[in-house]
Write a protein that holds these residues in place. Structure first.
Motif, mmCIF file in Angstrom:
data_model
loop_
_atom_site.group_PDB
_atom_site.id
_atom_site.type_symbol
_atom_site.label_atom_id
_atom_site.label_comp_id
_atom_site.label_asym_id
_atom_site.label_seq_id
_atom_site.Cartn_x
_atom_site.Cartn_y
_atom_site.Cartn_z
ATOM 1 N N ASP A 143 -9.442 78.356 4.174
ATOM 2 C CA ASP A 143 -10.651 77.835 4.799
ATOM 3 C C ASP A 143 -10.285 76.563 5.548
ATOM 4 O O ASP A 143 -9.630 75.666 4.991
ATOM 5 N N TYR A 144 -10.722 76.461 6.808
ATOM 6 C CA TYR A 144 -10.454 75.275 7.615
ATOM 7 C C TYR A 144 -11.759 74.499 7.776
ATOM 8 O O TYR A 144 -12.705 74.974 8.409
ATOM 9 N N THR A 145 -11.796 73.301 7.171
ATOM 10 C CA THR A 145 -13.051 72.568 7.010
ATOM 11 C C THR A 145 -13.071 71.209 7.701
ATOM 12 O O THR A 145 -14.033 70.474 7.569
ATOM 13 N N GLY A 146 -12.032 70.835 8.407
ATOM 14 C CA GLY A 146 -11.971 69.511 9.013
ATOM 15 C C GLY A 146 -12.807 69.416 10.276
ATOM 16 O O GLY A 146 -13.660 70.270 10.548
ATOM 17 N N PRO A 147 -12.592 68.370 11.092
ATOM 18 C CA PRO A 147 -13.238 68.286 12.403
ATOM 19 C C PRO A 147 -12.972 69.562 13.196
ATOM 20 O O PRO A 147 -11.919 70.186 13.027
ATOM 21 N N VAL A 148 -13.891 69.934 14.069
ATOM 22 C CA VAL A 148 -13.807 71.279 14.659
ATOM 23 C C VAL A 148 -12.555 71.496 15.506
ATOM 24 O O VAL A 148 -12.065 72.621 15.598
ATOM 25 N N ASP A 149 -12.013 70.441 16.120
ATOM 26 C CA ASP A 149 -10.774 70.650 16.870
ATOM 27 C C ASP A 149 -9.633 71.014 15.933
ATOM 28 O O ASP A 149 -8.769 71.840 16.266
ATOM 29 N N GLN A 150 -9.633 70.430 14.729
ATOM 30 C CA GLN A 150 -8.619 70.779 13.735
ATOM 31 C C GLN A 150 -8.872 72.176 13.167
ATOM 32 O O GLN A 150 -7.923 72.899 12.834
ATOM 33 N N GLN A 151 -10.140 72.567 13.057
ATOM 34 C CA GLN A 151 -10.447 73.929 12.624
ATOM 35 C C GLN A 151 -9.883 74.949 13.612
ATOM 36 O O GLN A 151 -9.309 75.971 13.212
ATOM 37 N N ILE A 152 -10.049 74.673 14.890
ATOM 38 C CA ILE A 152 -9.534 75.581 15.921
ATOM 39 C C ILE A 152 -8.024 75.732 15.796
ATOM 40 O O ILE A 152 -7.491 76.856 15.776
#
Length: 412
Positions: free
Chosen positions: A251-260
């Motif tokens: 699961d990628y939960t950080g700021p959306v640029d980091q999620q991408i």
């Protein structure tokens, strides 16, 4: 210390009685089933708080006498599950609640277990069992049409204000990670003015803090406030969704640029690259990484963040990649029109991602988002060229957009 402060606050309310911020409920049982309070009425209480300024429901305290009755130890777990299920199943959209187990003294001084249900003020308008309630003083009241219309307008469900520009209750500028804000700052202008102009902060008639866009870009974990604003990535060995065949998950939960970037790397790490050696060596990756990057960016930038209970899901199978993005197509856009038209749901978020964030090399451009309407054609054309199969867009129950990209193979 925080728990001691909460106990002190609750004892204060128990002494003085219910008000606009707290409701008492004794709990009665039939075996392993909650008999009282009634489930529908409990849903109305939760929704009323969420539609207002938020509040607490204290389970284990009699409302009229204010006696601490408590909850038996063997009933605590089922009671907690009961109230969470009500918040998710009897209210539309579901309400996020937080439960705290505490011990409070009864009149004899004996410690009794109670459950404090914390209900934050919501950024949506909630319907409970077909009705709309709000908290007025110490009671819930069904909203009149004009009151309901005004609430919808205030909370941007009418789209008079874009949802990504609205205030996220409970946030403040103190929640900003200093390392995430520097890209937005220009010398000579106060931070608060710059953030407000960029719609990273917002305010309403009661509070001010971060907007939805600000929460997604400036906080290290947006899911603290926007519970489902993350990407779930799963790799399966076969062609079916089977937990027994799960090879990797993240699961990628950080700021959306980091999620991408996280979701992109998940695909890069897990996709196969086959080799054809008949004439020299030619590598055949399962997916065109430029198309994958474009697809993930689109999902994050254009999903409906007002929908609770749904997150972006990226699932890889042996023969395909499936990407689910919450929300129907906006502004009457159709599946057939995706290749020729572009409609932005989250204007502030898209604007910030296009101006202040760089794309990966695989995207073939500098800005994270391009605004020329070339994203979907790039996904379709590059994926079809690689695999020989047209990617498919499909709406699921008018609430979720599914993109399927088929894997390439040297057998083609």
């Amino acid at each position: 210390m925080e728990r001691e402060k909460l106990v002190k606050e609750l004892l204060f309310h128990i002494r003085l009685g219910e008000d606009s911020s707290i409701e008492f409920k004794a709990v009665e049982y039939d075996g392993q089933r909650v008999r009282s309070p009634n489930g529908d009425k409990m849903a109305h209480e939760i929704a009323a708080f969420a539609n207002g300024q938020g509040g607490r429901i204290l389970l284990g305290v009699e409302d009229k006498s204010r006696d601490v009755i408590g909850i038996e130890d063997d009933k605590v777990s089922l009671t907690e599950e009961w109230v969470v299920n009500i918040s998710q199943q009897k209210i539309t959209p579901p309400v996020r609640v937080d439960t705290r187990l505490l011990q409070l003294p009864d009149k004899a001084g004996d410690q009794k277990t109670v459950i404090c249900v914390e209900i934050p003020r919501s950024i949506a308008v909630h319907q409970s069992v077909g009705r709309y309630y709000q908290r007025v003083g110490s009671t819930k009241q069904e909203m009149k049409p004009e009151v309901l219309a005004r609430l919808f307008q205030q909370r941007s469900q009418s789209r008079l204000i874009r949802f990504d520009e609205t205030l996220v209750p409970g946030t403040s500028t103190e929640d900003i990670d200093p390392s995430l804000k520097q890209r937005f700052l220009r010398p000579g202008t106060p931070e608060q003015i710059q953030f407000h102009k960029l719609h990273l902060t917002a305010k309403d008639e009661y509070d001010e803090g971060l907007s939805v866009s600000g929460t997604l870009l400036l906080t290290p974990n947006p899911t603290q406030w926007l519970q489902n604003a993350y990407i779930q990535c799963v790799l399966y060995a076969g062609t079916e969704r089977d937990a027994q065949d799960q090879l990797d998950a993240q699961d990628y939960t950080g700021p959306v640029d980091q999620q991408i970037n996280g979701a992109f790397e998940f695909v890069r790490r897990n996709m196969r690259v086959e080799a054809v050696k008949s004439i020299g060596r030619r590598d055949i990756p399962q997916y065109d990484l430029g198309a994958v990057f474009e697809a993930v960016v689109n999902a994050v930038a254009h999903r409906d963040y007002s929908m609770t209970g749904r997150r972006i899901r990226l699932h890889m199978f042996s023969d395909r990649l499936e990407l689910y993005s919450p929300g129907a197509l906006s502004n009457n856009l159709t599946i057939d029109g995706l290749m020729d038209n572009t409609v932005t749901r989250n204007e502030a978020l898209v604007n910030l991602l296009s101006r202040y964030y760089n794309a990966r090399e695989e995207a073939g451009r500098q800005a994270l988002i391009e605004r020329r309407g070339e994203g979907v054609p790039k996904i379709v054309n590059r994926s079809r060229e690689l695999s020989g199969r047209e990617p498919e867009y499909r709406l699921i129950d008018d609430n979720e957009l599914l993109l399927t990209i088929y894997a390439a193979s040297k057998e083609r």
